[in-house]
Design a protein around this motif. Structure first.
Motif, PDB file in Angstrom:
ATOM      1  N   ILE A 131      18.310  63.993 -18.028  1.00 44.60           N
ATOM      2  CA  ILE A 131      19.551  63.669 -18.655  1.00 44.60           C
ATOM      3  C   ILE A 131      20.718  63.699 -17.487  1.00 44.60           C
ATOM      4  O   ILE A 131      20.901  64.584 -16.862  1.00 44.60           O
ATOM      5  CB  ILE A 131      19.875  64.864 -19.593  1.00 44.60           C
ATOM      6  N   ILE A 137      21.082  58.931 -24.833  1.00 41.96           N
ATOM      7  CA  ILE A 137      20.827  59.179 -23.234  1.00 41.96           C
ATOM      8  C   ILE A 137      20.355  57.732 -22.555  1.00 41.96           C
ATOM      9  O   ILE A 137      20.808  57.237 -21.616  1.00 41.96           O
ATOM     10  CB  ILE A 137      19.952  60.254 -22.999  1.00 41.96           C
ATOM     11  N   ARG A 191      17.807  61.211 -27.328  1.00 35.91           N
ATOM     12  CA  ARG A 191      16.794  60.407 -26.506  1.00 35.91           C
ATOM     13  C   ARG A 191      17.556  59.160 -26.585  1.00 35.91           C
ATOM     14  O   ARG A 191      17.850  58.656 -25.369  1.00 35.91           O
ATOM     15  CB  ARG A 191      15.479  60.340 -26.610  1.00 35.91           C
TER      16      ARG A 191
END
Length: 132
Positions: free
Chosen positions: A84, A51, A48
């Motif tokens: 994403i 990203i 996470r």
């Protein structure tokens, strides 16, 4: 040789599987850069962050089902909630041969293949073909 993997991610709490998979990828020349996480929660938090920072994401992820803290299924449920920019290519690599797990894996579009351990060079070659 087929395409080289720039970054592989292994999410598994079994140090023997992690060691063996890394060695196969290194010796075969497919990959020498890895992210390794011992459970789904650790992997989720780190991926996470990557990203959010628009960092390089793994070309492929090897994901185990049975892990402490957050298992593979819980990881998949959480990772699918994130927007994403790159399609993740997740290969469920597990010792579970139960039909229920195989069917559940089909519910997640990010899973490219369900692989039963142990992983071999032939399996790696097949996976590489699928991500090219």
């Amino acid at each position: 040789m087929e395409n080289k993997i720039n970054l592989a991610c292994i999410i598994d709490d079994d140090p023997i599987f992690v060691f063996g998979t890394k060695k196969i990828l290194e010796y075969s020349g497919y990959c020498d850069t890895f992210l390794v996480f011992k459970n789904g929660q650790e992997a989720y938090k780190n991926l996470r962050t990557l990203i959010q920072q628009k960092s390089v994401l793994p070309d492929l992820i090897f994901l185990d089902i049975n892990m402490p803290i957050m298992d593979g299924w819980e990881f998949l449920e959480e990772i699918e909630k994130i927007d994403i920019p790159k399609q993740l290519k997740i290969f469920m690599v597990t010792s579970s041969e139960t039909p229920a797990d195989r069917e559940k894996a089909k519910e997640f579009s990010v899973i490219k293949k369900y692989v039963v351990k142990p992983i071999t060079l032939d399996v790696i070659k097949d996976i590489i073909k699928q991500i090219e």
